[in-house]
Design an enzyme around this catalytic site. Structure first.
Site, short mmCIF file in Angstrom:
data_model
loop_
_atom_site.label_atom_id
_atom_site.label_comp_id
_atom_site.label_asym_id
_atom_site.label_seq_id
_atom_site.Cartn_x
_atom_site.Cartn_y
_atom_site.Cartn_z
N ASP A 202 0.85 -1.18 0.00
CA ASP A 202 0.00 0.00 0.00
C ASP A 202 0.90 1.23 0.00
O ASP A 202 1.85 1.32 0.80
CB ASP A 202 -0.89 -0.01 1.24
CG ASP A 202 -1.98 1.05 1.18
OD1 ASP A 202 -3.08 0.73 0.70
OD2 ASP A 202 -1.72 2.19 1.61
N ASN B 104 -2.24 13.46 -3.18
CA ASN B 104 -3.36 14.00 -3.96
C ASN B 104 -3.75 15.39 -3.48
O ASN B 104 -3.98 16.31 -4.28
CB ASN B 104 -4.57 13.07 -3.87
CG ASN B 104 -4.49 11.89 -4.83
OD1 ASN B 104 -3.81 11.96 -5.85
ND2 ASN B 104 -5.17 10.82 -4.49
N ASP C 14 -1.89 10.13 -9.72
CA ASP C 14 -1.94 9.14 -10.80
C ASP C 14 -0.53 8.78 -11.27
O ASP C 14 -0.24 7.63 -11.58
CB ASP C 14 -2.75 9.68 -11.98
CG ASP C 14 -4.25 9.75 -11.68
OD1 ASP C 14 -4.67 9.20 -10.65
OD2 ASP C 14 -4.97 10.37 -12.49
N GLU D 107 -4.84 2.61 -3.93
CA GLU D 107 -3.37 2.67 -3.89
C GLU D 107 -2.78 1.36 -3.36
O GLU D 107 -1.66 1.32 -2.87
CB GLU D 107 -2.89 3.86 -3.05
CG GLU D 107 -3.26 3.81 -1.59
CD GLU D 107 -4.60 4.49 -1.27
OE1 GLU D 107 -4.83 4.79 -0.09
OE2 GLU D 107 -5.43 4.68 -2.19
#
Length: 406
Positions: free
Chosen positions: A262, A270, A279, A305
């Site tokens: 993860d 973000n 992204d 993620e």
């Protein structure tokens, strides 16, 4: 209307339907160059049947006979181009076109021989057999995976070539192929010959259609299992392939390990730098997994993620080393669109398949180990079944306990 003329009429309709079928496959998937070549081949083939049907009405039919021969031979060359496109083989255009030209000239010359001459009949039929064998050779070279359907196609092509070679003997047995071209369609041989041609043409076309449609559906299914952003398997695709690998591993008694990972503080990336940068982090990590993986490894993006890597033939110790190497290397990797001094990290949970354990059970244990790695400070590797015994991360619960960067 004679029996042969009736069959020729049917052949025109069948060739048109087959051309339409191949055009439909090409329209479904524009990359199907093979389907476009096949459609063109059967459209050209319609021209051959139309000329053959018109021959009885002509005063001088010899030019039409030569034209019909050349048209059908060109159709088989175009068909072979479709085979070459399907099986990724260089199309032997120079060889085929030179052969078409030489064979057409030969057929024009032998028109002066007696009509029932074996040499004349063989000059007409043998080139078709050669073109079918060229198609067989193309499939043979390109069939690297030894596909059973491709083997069946080669068998039918060989039989089709044989039926062309046999036609002079068949004509002799059935009373010849008429006193002149105009009377050909009224002979028993013409009806048998056209029927044989129809059977093989349809059989070959249907086989190619089945192969092309199978491939198109297979690719569509594969695309449905790919995550668009990362290019890795999505969760459904990963789990399906993982189940298959586990069944194979159970049969051969080989170890299988699972690494769940993860990305750390992904929401902060973000929020701080924008979703486009987030992204880019996912794309970079996915590319890193593809580059560091070896043959047989299965990697997937199973959540926003969260990623998973299944390692067939890998025991817990080796999987642990893989996770540690990935953690360390990715943590030092600069990411485009992020500041040069910003490094992204990931946490890892590792589990090895236990006897009589299901894939979902192994997944739960790896997920629990990943949770321990996140709880212990991130940017760490934890081993399933051991992490809980060392809640503070100070023992064998991790292959390495490294302070996270975030």
């Amino acid at each position: 209307m004679s029996g042969a003329s009736f069959i020729l009429s049917i052949n025109i309709a069948v060739a048109g339907l087959l051309a339409a079928a191949f055009m439909a496959v090409a329209a479904y998937d524009g990359r199907r160059l093979a389907a476009r070549w096949m459609a063109a081949a059967y459209l050209i083939g319609m021209g051959y049947y139309i000329v053959e049907l018109a021959i009885p009405t002509l005063h001088d039919a010899i030019p039409a006979v030569v034209v019909a021969f050349a048209v059908l031979l060109v159709a088989t060359a175009v068909f072979n181009a479709g085979l070459a496109a399907k099986y990724a083989v260089t199309t032997p255009w120079l060889t085929m076109l030179a052969f078409v030209a030489a064979a057409t000239v030969t057929v024009a010359i032998v028109q002066d021989l007696p009509r029932q001459s074996p040499a004349r009949m063989m000059a007409y039929q043998f080139p078709y057999a050669v073109m079918q064998l060229i198609g067989l050779a193309i499939v043979w070279v390109g069939n690297r995976k030894r596909d059973p359907l491709a083997r069946l196609l080669m068998t039918v092509l060989a039989l089709s070539a044989a039926q062309f070679v046999s036609k002079p003997f068949l004509a002799a047995a059935l009373g010849g192929w008429g006193a002149n071209p105009q009377s050909y369609n009224g002979t028993v041989y013409a009806m048998v010959s056209q029927s044989l041609g129809t059977v093989f043409a349809v059989a070959i076309a249907l086989l190619i259609l089945v192969i092309l449609v199978r491939d198109a559906l297979g690719e569509a299914s594969a695309r449905s299992e790919i995550d668009a952003l990362s290019g890795l398997l999505n969760r459904g695709g990963f789990e399906r392939q993982a189940e298959t690998v586990l069944l194979r591993a159970a049969r051969h008694g080989m170890p299988v390990s699972l690494v769940l990972t993860d990305l750390d503080h992904f929401k902060a990336v973000n929020d701080t730098y924008g979703h486009a940068s987030g992204d880019r982090v996912i794309e970079s990590f996915a590319a890193f997994l593809r580059e560091t993986g070896v043959s047989g490894h299965i990697a997937g993006r199973i959540g926003g993620e969260e990623f998973a890597v299944l390692l067939p033939g890998t025991n817990l110790a080796a999987a642990r080393l893989f996770a540690e190497g990935t953690r360390s290397s990715f943590g030092a990797l600069p990411i485009d669109s992020l500041p040069l001094n910003h490094r992204c990290t990931a946490s890892f949970g590792v589990a090895e398949l236990q006897p009589l354990e299901s894939f979902r059970d192994m997944m739960r244990r790896a997920d629990a180990a990943l949770y321990e790695a996140k709880k212990a400070g991130r940017d760490q590797v934890r081993i399933a079944g051991e992490a809980s015994a060392f809640p503070n991360g100070n023992g064998n619960g991790a292959s390495r306990s490294v302070s996270g960067t975030g």
